[in-house]
Design a protein around this motif. Structure first.
Motif, mmCIF file in Angstrom:
data_model
loop_
_atom_site.group_PDB
_atom_site.id
_atom_site.type_symbol
_atom_site.label_atom_id
_atom_site.label_comp_id
_atom_site.label_asym_id
_atom_site.label_seq_id
_atom_site.Cartn_x
_atom_site.Cartn_y
_atom_site.Cartn_z
ATOM 1 N N ALA A 20 -8.819 -37.095 64.669
ATOM 2 C CA ALA A 20 -10.367 -35.861 64.768
ATOM 3 C C ALA A 20 -9.925 -34.815 63.837
ATOM 4 O O ALA A 20 -10.889 -34.434 63.209
ATOM 5 N N LEU A 21 -8.678 -33.835 63.911
ATOM 6 C CA LEU A 21 -7.923 -32.919 63.134
ATOM 7 C C LEU A 21 -8.390 -33.113 62.191
ATOM 8 O O LEU A 21 -9.064 -32.928 60.986
ATOM 9 N N ALA A 22 -7.921 -34.604 61.290
ATOM 10 C CA ALA A 22 -7.440 -35.305 59.395
ATOM 11 C C ALA A 22 -8.776 -35.313 59.633
ATOM 12 O O ALA A 22 -9.007 -35.244 58.085
ATOM 13 N N ALA A 23 -10.090 -35.822 60.418
ATOM 14 C CA ALA A 23 -11.782 -35.714 59.578
ATOM 15 C C ALA A 23 -12.275 -34.788 59.610
ATOM 16 O O ALA A 23 -13.006 -34.918 59.245
ATOM 17 N N GLY A 24 -12.096 -34.054 60.777
ATOM 18 C CA GLY A 24 -12.466 -32.653 60.339
ATOM 19 C C GLY A 24 -13.520 -32.700 61.473
ATOM 20 O O GLY A 24 -14.678 -31.757 61.082
ATOM 21 N N VAL A 25 -13.797 -33.249 63.023
ATOM 22 C CA VAL A 25 -14.684 -33.378 63.314
ATOM 23 C C VAL A 25 -14.415 -32.948 64.782
ATOM 24 O O VAL A 25 -14.503 -33.494 66.016
ATOM 25 N N VAL A 26 -13.597 -31.682 64.921
ATOM 26 C CA VAL A 26 -13.402 -31.548 66.527
ATOM 27 C C VAL A 26 -13.722 -30.015 66.566
ATOM 28 O O VAL A 26 -14.014 -29.242 65.253
ATOM 29 N N ASN A 27 -14.242 -29.358 67.528
ATOM 30 C CA ASN A 27 -14.282 -27.771 68.324
ATOM 31 C C ASN A 27 -13.411 -27.406 68.194
ATOM 32 O O ASN A 27 -12.853 -28.224 69.960
ATOM 33 N N THR A 46 -7.027 -21.130 66.393
ATOM 34 C CA THR A 46 -7.088 -20.816 64.850
ATOM 35 C C THR A 46 -5.812 -21.726 64.855
ATOM 36 O O THR A 46 -5.332 -21.600 63.681
ATOM 37 N N ALA A 47 -4.876 -21.771 65.533
ATOM 38 C CA ALA A 47 -3.738 -23.000 65.859
ATOM 39 C C ALA A 47 -3.776 -24.186 64.964
ATOM 40 O O ALA A 47 -3.603 -25.088 64.407
ATOM 41 N N LEU A 48 -5.224 -25.097 66.040
ATOM 42 C CA LEU A 48 -5.491 -25.759 65.805
ATOM 43 C C LEU A 48 -5.968 -26.186 64.620
ATOM 44 O O LEU A 48 -6.089 -27.507 62.966
ATOM 45 N N ARG A 49 -7.145 -25.095 63.792
ATOM 46 C CA ARG A 49 -7.291 -24.958 62.809
ATOM 47 C C ARG A 49 -6.656 -25.161 61.543
ATOM 48 O O ARG A 49 -7.095 -25.722 60.509
ATOM 49 N N ARG A 50 -5.635 -24.193 61.810
ATOM 50 C CA ARG A 50 -4.451 -24.141 60.329
ATOM 51 C C ARG A 50 -3.807 -25.261 60.325
ATOM 52 O O ARG A 50 -3.401 -26.392 59.094
ATOM 53 N N PHE A 51 -3.578 -26.392 61.545
ATOM 54 C CA PHE A 51 -2.891 -27.244 61.442
ATOM 55 C C PHE A 51 -4.124 -28.632 60.596
ATOM 56 O O PHE A 51 -3.589 -29.767 60.314
ATOM 57 N N ALA A 52 -5.218 -27.887 61.270
ATOM 58 C CA ALA A 52 -6.325 -29.691 60.208
ATOM 59 C C ALA A 52 -6.215 -29.323 58.786
ATOM 60 O O ALA A 52 -6.660 -30.373 58.707
ATOM 61 N N ASP A 53 -6.216 -28.121 58.880
ATOM 62 C CA ASP A 53 -5.660 -27.989 57.532
ATOM 63 C C ASP A 53 -4.892 -27.707 56.473
ATOM 64 O O ASP A 53 -4.866 -29.164 55.717
ATOM 65 N N GLU A 54 -3.672 -27.745 57.100
ATOM 66 C CA GLU A 54 -2.443 -28.881 56.466
ATOM 67 C C GLU A 54 -2.607 -30.482 56.379
ATOM 68 O O GLU A 54 -2.408 -31.409 55.997
ATOM 69 N N LEU A 55 -3.237 -30.906 57.893
ATOM 70 C CA LEU A 55 -3.165 -32.004 57.607
ATOM 71 C C LEU A 55 -4.544 -32.749 56.276
ATOM 72 O O LEU A 55 -4.894 -33.295 56.465
ATOM 73 N N ALA A 56 -5.534 -32.012 56.611
ATOM 74 C CA ALA A 56 -6.701 -32.607 55.635
ATOM 75 C C ALA A 56 -6.441 -32.367 54.123
ATOM 76 O O ALA A 56 -6.498 -33.656 53.205
ATOM 77 N N ASP A 57 -5.047 -32.099 53.867
ATOM 78 C CA ASP A 57 -3.721 -32.223 52.357
ATOM 79 C C ASP A 57 -3.288 -33.388 52.112
ATOM 80 O O ASP A 57 -2.763 -33.612 51.016
ATOM 81 N N GLU A 58 -3.146 -33.847 53.822
ATOM 82 C CA GLU A 58 -2.068 -35.337 53.651
ATOM 83 C C GLU A 58 -2.748 -36.509 53.398
ATOM 84 O O GLU A 58 -3.825 -36.620 53.089
ATOM 85 N N PRO A 59 -2.004 -37.560 51.509
ATOM 86 C CA PRO A 59 -2.695 -38.409 51.396
ATOM 87 C C PRO A 59 -3.070 -39.569 52.828
ATOM 88 O O PRO A 59 -2.071 -39.784 53.944
ATOM 89 N N GLY A 60 -4.474 -40.235 52.843
ATOM 90 C CA GLY A 60 -3.581 -41.604 54.013
ATOM 91 C C GLY A 60 -3.446 -42.824 53.082
ATOM 92 O O GLY A 60 -2.864 -42.557 51.600
ATOM 93 N N TYR A 61 -3.538 -43.926 53.512
ATOM 94 C CA TYR A 61 -3.085 -44.950 53.350
ATOM 95 C C TYR A 61 -4.040 -45.688 51.821
ATOM 96 O O TYR A 61 -5.373 -45.329 52.612
ATOM 97 N N GLU A 62 -3.188 -46.411 51.298
ATOM 98 C CA GLU A 62 -4.228 -47.347 49.999
ATOM 99 C C GLU A 62 -3.857 -48.530 50.476
ATOM 100 O O GLU A 62 -2.119 -48.856 50.875
ATOM 101 N N SER A 63 -4.448 -49.266 50.990
ATOM 102 C CA SER A 63 -4.523 -51.529 51.155
ATOM 103 C C SER A 63 -5.582 -52.054 49.643
ATOM 104 O O SER A 63 -7.230 -51.651 49.866
ATOM 105 N N GLU A 64 -5.466 -53.102 49.680
ATOM 106 C CA GLU A 64 -6.304 -53.945 49.232
ATOM 107 C C GLU A 64 -5.468 -55.454 49.365
ATOM 108 O O GLU A 64 -4.155 -55.619 48.917
ATOM 109 N N ALA A 65 -6.257 -55.901 49.977
ATOM 110 C CA ALA A 65 -5.415 -57.513 50.437
ATOM 111 C C ALA A 65 -7.179 -57.866 51.018
ATOM 112 O O ALA A 65 -7.903 -57.887 50.767
#
Length: 157
Positions: A20-27, A46-65
């Protein structure tokens, strides 16, 4: 341990909150109240907000199957199996399960996403595994068509 580190550790113990933090949908304030972290609720938020900001920069996975369905999976003791997890061996022509098989460019993270989507769709998974460009999920026969659509949405083309 710092408040930020304690907050990160608490979040990692709750994968749903991490997602949820990575998706940006947390109160953040409400989430901070649920965590067992020593500190002021506002500071944890505030620590959660900062952690969420870091997670938003992480690339997700890609797949094609390509995704297909194989009926009649069941447990076998030996021989060729479509899926082997520990002592569980599932092969075609041996039972009433349906295997959803994705083949192609897959990352192991695709399995976690696929299982989460199946859980959200209320589809019980009997066994699952991923490796060497193949992902297999075994479900009850009646759930096969719905599971196929879910897996296609997660990793298919």
């Amino acid at each position: 341990m710092s408040l930020a580190a304690a907050t990160r550790d608490a979040v990692r113990e709750r994968p749903f909150l991490y997602d949820a933090l990575a998706a940006g949908v947390v109160n953040y304030t409400a989430a901070a109240r649920t965590l067992d972290v020593d500190g002021d609720t506002d500071a944890v938020a505030t620590a959660l907000r900062r952690f969420a900001d870091e997670l938003a920069d992480e690339p997700g996975y890609e797949s094609e199957a390509r995704v297909s369905m194989q009926s009649g999976l069941g447990r076998v003791d030996d021989g060729d199996a479509l899926l082997v997890v520990g002592e569980t061996r599932l092969a075609g022509g041996a039972g009433s399960l349906t295997g959803i098989v994705a083949s192609g460019d897959l990352e192991p993270a695709a399995l976690g996403d696929t299982l989460g989507r199946l859980r959200a769709a209320d589809i019980a998974v009997e066994a699952a595994g991923v490796g060497d460009e193949t992902l297999v999920v075994a479900v009850e026969r009646r759930d096969g068509p719905d599971a196929l659509r879910v897996v296609e949405a997660a990793v298919g083309r």
